[in-house]
Design an enzyme around this catalytic site. Structure first.
Site, PDB file in Angstrom:
ATOM      1  CE  LYS A  14      -3.450   2.411   2.732  1.00  0.00           C
ATOM      2  NZ  LYS A  14      -4.401   2.417   3.832  1.00  0.00           N
TER       3      LYS A  14
ATOM      4  CD  GLU B  41       9.230  -5.983   7.285  1.00  0.00           C
ATOM      5  OE1 GLU B  41       8.934  -4.884   6.745  1.00  0.00           O
ATOM      6  OE2 GLU B  41       9.000  -6.231   8.480  1.00  0.00           O
TER       7      GLU B  41
ATOM      8  N   GLY C 219      -4.903  -1.717   4.698  1.00  0.00           N
ATOM      9  CA  GLY C 219      -4.085  -2.847   4.234  1.00  0.00           C
ATOM     10  C   GLY C 219      -4.745  -4.185   4.492  1.00  0.00           C
ATOM     11  NE  ARG C 220      -6.503  -3.677  10.615  1.00  0.00           N
ATOM     12  CZ  ARG C 220      -5.846  -2.550  10.748  1.00  0.00           C
ATOM     13  NH1 ARG C 220      -4.690  -2.375  10.148  1.00  0.00           N
ATOM     14  NH2 ARG C 220      -6.317  -1.557  11.479  1.00  0.00           N
TER      15      ARG C 220
ATOM     16  CD  GLU D  38      -1.946  -4.270  11.365  1.00  0.00           C
ATOM     17  OE1 GLU D  38      -2.546  -4.172  10.276  1.00  0.00           O
ATOM     18  OE2 GLU D  38      -0.721  -4.468  11.430  1.00  0.00           O
TER      19      GLU D  38
ATOM     20  CG  HIS E  58      -5.020 -35.979  16.086  1.00  0.00           C
ATOM     21  ND1 HIS E  58      -5.255 -37.224  16.634  1.00  0.00           N
ATOM     22  CD2 HIS E  58      -6.016 -35.760  15.191  1.00  0.00           C
ATOM     23  CE1 HIS E  58      -6.332 -37.750  16.055  1.00  0.00           C
ATOM     24  NE2 HIS E  58      -6.819 -36.876  15.186  1.00  0.00           N
TER      25      HIS E  58
ATOM     26  CE  LYS F 222       5.748  -0.881  10.148  1.00  0.00           C
ATOM     27  NZ  LYS F 222       4.763  -0.175   9.322  1.00  0.00           N
TER      28      LYS F 222
HETATM   29  O1  F6P Z   1       3.149  -2.534   9.741  1.00  0.00           O
HETATM   30  C1  F6P Z   1       1.817  -2.903   9.626  1.00  0.00           C
HETATM   31  C2  F6P Z   1       1.329  -2.672   8.241  1.00  0.00           C
HETATM   32  O2  F6P Z   1       1.235  -1.318   7.972  1.00  0.00           O
HETATM   33  C3  F6P Z   1       0.012  -3.369   7.996  1.00  0.00           C
HETATM   34  O3  F6P Z   1      -1.060  -2.650   8.460  1.00  0.00           O
HETATM   35  C4  F6P Z   1       0.044  -3.560   6.521  1.00  0.00           C
HETATM   36  O4  F6P Z   1      -0.901  -4.489   6.081  1.00  0.00           O
HETATM   37  C5  F6P Z   1       1.470  -4.009   6.336  1.00  0.00           C
HETATM   38  O5  F6P Z   1       2.200  -3.247   7.277  1.00  0.00           O
HETATM   39  C6  F6P Z   1       2.045  -3.828   4.960  1.00  0.00           C
HETATM   40  O6  F6P Z   1       1.996  -2.487   4.557  1.00  0.00           O
HETATM   41  P1  F6P Z   1       2.190  -2.082   3.056  1.00  0.00           P
HETATM   42  O7  F6P Z   1       1.098  -2.698   2.269  1.00  0.00           O
HETATM   43  O8  F6P Z   1       2.144  -0.585   3.029  1.00  0.00           O
HETATM   44  O9  F6P Z   1       3.536  -2.592   2.603  1.00  0.00           O
END
Ligand code: F6P
Length: 532
Positions: free
Chosen positions: A194, A200, A252-253, A338, A369, A497
């Site tokens: 987003k 990452e 995002g979620r 979240e 199990h 972060k």
């Molecule tokens: O750090 C949390 C977050 O902002 C989530 O809410 C989001 O889904 C995820 O990181 C990834 O964010 P992005 O889509 O901006 O890379």
């Protein structure tokens, strides 16, 4: 309100609710829409409790907030944003206004562009340097990973496009293991973020670009990007025809209904993807129109509130008896924790009740199990949520599906009924006697009276799956409004972060650990001595 519920809880907490579960209760404490059935009869919510819970909805103004959300009001107050993932599945609805502009033309245009691109990848008119695309790698994390990864698995029986891989972790093992399985000349990489700044994702995207650059002349041609930050994508070198944008009013979620769902669309095709959207839209309509005592998302939210905020059961187990939903618990962890894992209400005051629950789970029958022992006989009560389809997709193995269903129903029955000491004695009477019989019997007692809900549906089709996900989204919304929190920000992820950014040069040895606490400094020291 909360005190009325607490007082009511005092009157029912010692009642054995299995005594109450007859046919009439099963009907009165379940709801059916579009063939899906939610049964919450196996709980100690009675008519009075339900009425008190519904009072919470009215007191919190859930109907007004719901209507504001669908109408594009900026209910995400801490970020000044509307919350309109529902617009992404508003396929044949009317206009949706944000700041006096109808967002639907642009939503539908992006959907058309995605559909055309997905179709071209699937039919081979879009190729990699080595020919037809065989593999798609979605690089994203959190909402840019969990939704599509879970959905591609959920709809595996409809998957007739290229193989899809999901890379999220900055741990190099994740991307390295995936790249090893793919041929760069026939792979499409989707960078899903987003913000297009998540460390990452950007790190993994650069690694993938370098990998592809070693094998093909113009690696950027085999990249697509999904983001709200289109300016940042251009700098990364992905041509605009493979950029699918969305707006900041999609959290995002909550984002897999739009461009973040591109990998799913490539996997199952645009038509099946639209059927998934239609399922979500059907749940939206139900949520907007149904009275609270027949409103599935509202009732599911109230069951959750009853168990967590009133009974104080801190966790909730999600137990899909549907192997294709094996990533649903992980997806719901982000969606619920979240969204509603917050201790401060909209007005800045501390919450007077616990925040949303810890959500966890695994598919049945595997969990049986592993951890069900604790659910049945542990000292904590864990409210359970079972999901099961009437039919699987493997018609030739239907007898196996029937065994799965029997197991699912048996678990909720066992949790409710338990086993008394007398029943346990009878079980071991032939094997032991005297004190030993007594001792052995006690180990075989199940307390019972343990609550669960069961969501059943005919078959996990794209439409049904869309309904299920929208059901959970609206449940989270209702819980958030009742708690008075903002379900659509996530400030709680920021501190870690910031500290990771500050620690990176320390770990790399370019800065000292001066100023760090003793524990962190000693851990850095140990890791450096061992080669970090
Ligand atoms: O750090 C949390 C977050 O902002 C989530 O809410 C989001 O889904 C995820 O990181 C990834 O964010 P992005 O889509 O901006 O890379």
């Amino acid at each position: 309100m909360w005190s009325d519920l607490k007082a009511h809880f005092g009157t029912v907490k010692d009642q054995r609710f299995e005594m109450l579960v007859d046919e009439a209760r099963a009907e009165a404490f379940s709801v059916e829409i579009n063939d899906m059935r939610l049964d919450y009869a196996k709980t100690n919510i009675n008519a009075e409790g339900r009425a008190l819970l519904i009072d919470l909805l009215d007191a919190a103004g859930v109907a007004e907030k719901r209507d504001q959300m669908f109408a594009g009001a900026k209910i995400n107050e801490t970020e000044g944003r509307a919350v309109l993932h529902t617009a992404l599945r508003n396929l044949d609805g009317g206009p949706v206004m944000v700041d006096e502009d109808d967002v639907m033309p642009s939503v539908l245009q992006t959907l058309d562009r995605m559909s055309a691109f997905a179709a071209s990848v699937r039919d081979g008119s879009f190729t990699g340097q080595g020919g037809k695309i065989t593999d798609v790698i979605n690089i994203g994390i959190g909402g840019s990973d969990l939704g599509p990864a879970m959905a591609v698995l959920a709809l595996a029986p409809y998957h007739d496009g290229p193989c899809c891989h999901f890379v999220s972790n900055v741990d190099p093992a994740d991307i390295a293991d995936t790249l090893r399985k793919c041929d760069p000349a026939t792979t499409l990489v989707i960078v899903a973020s987003k913000t297009f700044t998540t460390i990452e994702t950007m790190t993994n995207a650069r690694t993938a670009l370098a990998w592809m650059g070693e094998a093909v002349d113009t690696p950027g041609d085999q990249f697509a990007a999904l983001s709200t930050a289109e300016d940042k994508i251009t700098a990364f070198g992905i041509a605009s025809e493979r950029v699918f944008g969305f707006e900041d009013w999609v959290g995002g979620r909550y984002s897999m209904w739009g461009p973040i769902g591109l990998s799913l669309m490539i996997a199952i095709g645009p038509d099946a993807f639209k059927s998934f959207l239609r399922g979500g839209q059907a749940m939206d309509r139900h949520f907007q129109a149904a009275a609270w005592d027949e409103n599935m998302p509202a009732l599911l939210a109230l069951v959750g509130i009853w168990h967590n905020q009133v009974c104080r059961h801190a966790t909730r187990a999600v137990l899909p008896y549907d192997n294709n939903l094996s990533r649903l618990p992980a997806y719901l962890q982000q969606l619920e924790m979240e969204s509603n894992g917050k201790g401060v209400s909209m007005d800045g005051a501390d919450l007077s009740v616990p925040s949303g629950p810890v959500v966890w789970g695994e598919p049945g029958t595997n969990g049986q199990h592993a951890f069900y022992q604790l659910i049945h006989q542990g000292t904590r009560v864990i409210p359970c949520e079972f999901l099961v389809a009437a039919r699987g997709h493997e018609d030739e193995l239907h007898h196996q599906h029937q065994l799965l269903v029997a197991n699912c129903l048996a678990q909720s029955e066992a949790l409710m009924r338990g086993r008394t000491l007398d029943e346990a004695r009878a079980k071991v009477a032939g094997t032991f006697e005297g004190d030993e019989l007594e001792r052995q019997a006690r180990h075989r007692v199940f307390p019972g009276n343990r609550p669960s809900v069961t969501l059943t549906y005919p078959k996990l089709t794209p439409f049904v799956f869309g309904q299920i996900i929208a059901l959970y989204e609206h449940r989270v919304f209702v819980e958030g409004v009742v708690l008075g929190i903002n379900s659509y920000d996530q400030w709680g992820v920021e501190l870690g972060k910031e500290l990771a950014t500050a620690l990176q040069p320390v770990v790399e040895g370019n800065e000292t650990a001066d100023g760090k606490d003793g524990s962190t400094a000693a851990l850095v020291d140990y890791l450096q001595k061992h080669g970090v």
